[in-house]
Write an enzyme that holds these catalytic residues in place. Structure first.
Site, PDB file in Angstrom:
ATOM      1  N   TYR A 102      19.200  85.668 116.448  1.00  0.00           N
ATOM      2  CA  TYR A 102      18.568  84.435 116.071  1.00  0.00           C
ATOM      3  C   TYR A 102      17.807  83.441 117.273  1.00  0.00           C
ATOM      4  O   TYR A 102      18.713  82.977 117.934  1.00  0.00           O
ATOM      5  CB  TYR A 102      19.291  83.599 115.077  1.00  0.00           C
ATOM      6  CG  TYR A 102      18.618  82.424 114.538  1.00  0.00           C
ATOM      7  CD1 TYR A 102      17.487  82.509 113.624  1.00  0.00           C
ATOM      8  CD2 TYR A 102      18.867  80.972 114.950  1.00  0.00           C
ATOM      9  CE1 TYR A 102      16.719  81.219 113.235  1.00  0.00           C
ATOM     10  CE2 TYR A 102      18.295  79.901 114.533  1.00  0.00           C
ATOM     11  CZ  TYR A 102      17.037  80.271 113.526  1.00  0.00           C
ATOM     12  OH  TYR A 102      16.370  79.142 113.151  1.00  0.00           O
ATOM     13  N   LYS A 198      20.229  80.421 103.938  1.00  0.00           N
ATOM     14  CA  LYS A 198      19.729  81.687 103.483  1.00  0.00           C
ATOM     15  C   LYS A 198      20.274  82.164 102.098  1.00  0.00           C
ATOM     16  O   LYS A 198      20.087  81.748 101.184  1.00  0.00           O
ATOM     17  CB  LYS A 198      19.936  82.741 104.544  1.00  0.00           C
ATOM     18  CG  LYS A 198      19.640  82.021 105.939  1.00  0.00           C
ATOM     19  CD  LYS A 198      17.889  81.767 106.031  1.00  0.00           C
ATOM     20  CE  LYS A 198      17.747  81.195 107.402  1.00  0.00           C
ATOM     21  NZ  LYS A 198      18.309  81.777 108.651  1.00  0.00           N
TER      22      LYS A 198
HETATM   23  C1  LIG Z   1      18.226  80.863 109.990  1.00  0.00           C
HETATM   24  C2  LIG Z   1      19.535  81.343 110.715  1.00  0.00           C
HETATM   25  C3  LIG Z   1      20.148  80.560 111.494  1.00  0.00           C
HETATM   26  C4  LIG Z   1      20.027  79.251 111.673  1.00  0.00           C
HETATM   27  O1  LIG Z   1      20.122  78.415 110.334  1.00  0.00           O
HETATM   28  P1  LIG Z   1      19.387  77.083 109.788  1.00  0.00           P
HETATM   29  O2  LIG Z   1      20.075  76.529 108.703  1.00  0.00           O
HETATM   30  O3  LIG Z   1      17.862  77.057 109.882  1.00  0.00           O
HETATM   31  O4  LIG Z   1      19.864  76.056 110.873  1.00  0.00           O
HETATM   32  C5  LIG Z   1      21.354  81.125 112.509  1.00  0.00           C
HETATM   33  N1  LIG Z   1      21.504  82.443 112.415  1.00  0.00           N
HETATM   34  C6  LIG Z   1      20.638  83.415 111.642  1.00  0.00           C
HETATM   35  C7  LIG Z   1      21.035  84.555 111.821  1.00  0.00           C
HETATM   36  C8  LIG Z   1      19.562  82.884 110.822  1.00  0.00           C
HETATM   37  O5  LIG Z   1      18.867  83.611 110.286  1.00  0.00           O
END
Ligand SMILES: *Cc1c(COP(=O)(O)O)cnc(C)c1O
Length: 378
Positions: A102, A198
């Site tokens: 990420y 997510k």
């Molecule tokens: C989106 C994401 C993050 C960061 O998360 P946020 O809630 O946007 O701060 C970290 N790791 C992965 C794999 C992600 O897809």
């Protein structure tokens, strides 16, 4: 939890039953958002940066999903949790990271390395490369499996063994797998992080993070980093995420099934040169995923014969799929990851990341295949 913790309940039941108020006569079925910055003296929590009943309810569900004996801590975002965990590394400590992961995690660790706060070695996102990069005295190994957005799969047990022999803590960003897809703590990892923004919250209406551990000392250290770093979730956000989490197993099941179906169909489309989905028997990650994971996930990555411009054209031409960043919502989204300058240069320039939602799979395919049909080809 108002359920008998000795009964081995399935995740779909825990997602619904955990984190409820006690079943006293007249009690509400849901823990409400508790909007209070301070609490009357003498109780378990004094001030709302230290604790909040709404977080506690959410954390009970997250811990139940990650497995018995785990403790979950919720954060304002995935990155807030990631910062709190990375802060466990002592000044000058060595972190082994990945050349693809990420982009926010890589940027954070990269900046800390540049300023001298930590030392950073990035290895390719493969088991062998990561094991080879682990050196005695390393402080932390940061895995992301499956990797965003290339879907590389890393053997958590093997890397954990090497890391522990070197004295390092093992962190797994399990966002793409979710607690239903894999349980890193059972495979030897010390800390799991999730962007609950997510799949866990699942409706693209809230940012939230989670850190899950089994070791009580580690839990205390991460908790102190949350209290003092201040990356706490708001009670409303925690409540929204908890509401979303109730239906997470259903959403996940549908999204994973549709992703596997769409991956096969994309493989048969002449505009597509490469499809990555861990369900595909010829995918490089398939065999390890089949051993290590309970589901193959709901992200499909495709590369197009027409390259980056074709990828942008497809992203701009869909009507059901939304051209947007982020993933894991009920609605299907897609984007070319390299449109972001901070994305790893190892990610193919024309890679289109598809986040499969819960819409009807035939509608998703009709929309996507129409956009693929119209994409420029060499
Ligand atoms: C989106 C994401 C993050 C960061 O998360 P946020 O809630 O946007 O701060 C970290 N790791 C992965 C794999 C992600 O897809």
């Amino acid at each position: 939890m108002a359920v008998d913790p000795s009964a081995p309940l399935a995740p779909a039941t825990l997602a619904v039953a955990a984190g409820r108020p006690a079943r006293d006569p007249g009690a509400p079925v849901n823990t409400p958002p508790v909007l209070s910055s301070t609490f009357a003296a003498g109780g378990p929590v004094s001030y709302a940066r230290v604790g909040n009943p709404t977080w506690t309810a959410l954390e009970e569900v997250l811990a139940a999903l990650e497995g018995p004996g785990t403790r979950a801590l919720s954060f304002a975002s995935g990155m807030a949790g990631i910062s709190a965990v990375a802060s466990l590394v002592p000044v000058g400590g060595l972190v082994i990271g990945q050349t693809v992961a990420y982009s926010g995690t890589r940027s954070l660790l990269g900046r800390w390395a540049q300023s001298g706060r930590i030392r950073l070695v990035e290895a390719s996102p493969s088991t062998d490369a990561l094991v080879a990069a682990v050196t005695s005295g390393a402080a932390m190994v940061w895995l992301e499996t499956p990797t965003n957005p290339t879907l590389d799969v890393i053997d958590i047990a093997r890397v954990s063994e090497a890391a522990h022999a070197a004295g390092a803590l093992v962190v797994v960003d399990s966002t793409f797998a979710t607690p239903l897809g894999q349980r890193p703590l059972d495979l030897g990892a010390d800390i799991v992080v999730h962007s609950a923004t997510k799949y866990l919250a699942g409706h693209s209406d809230v940012l939230l993070g989670a850190v899950v551990v089994r070791d009580a000392d580690l839990a205390e250290q991460v908790s102190q980093n949350r209290i003092l770093g201040g990356g706490i979730p708001g009670p409303m956000e925690a409540w929204i995420a908890l509401r979303g989490l109730r239906t997470f197993p259903l959403r996940w099941e549908r999204a994973c099934a549709s992703a596997a179906e769409l991956a096969v169909r994309c493989q048969g489309h002449p505009a597509v040169t490469r499809v990555r989905h861990l369900s595909l028997p010829d995918d490089p990650g398939h065999a390890l995923a089949a051993r290590q994971m309970a589901s193959f996930g709901a992200i499909v990555s495709v590369e197009l014969a027409g390259g980056p411009s074709a990828a942008e054209a497809v992203a701009g031409a869909t009507r059901v799929w939304l051209h947007a960043t982020s993933l894991g919502g009920v609605e299907s989204t897609l984007e070319r990851r390299r449109r972001w300058p901070e994305e790893s240069p190892e990610v193919p320039d024309g890679l289109l990341r598809l986040s499969v939602g819960i819409e009807d799979v035939e509608d998703l395919w009709a929309d996507l295949s129409r956009a693929l049909d119209a994409a420029p080809r060499p």
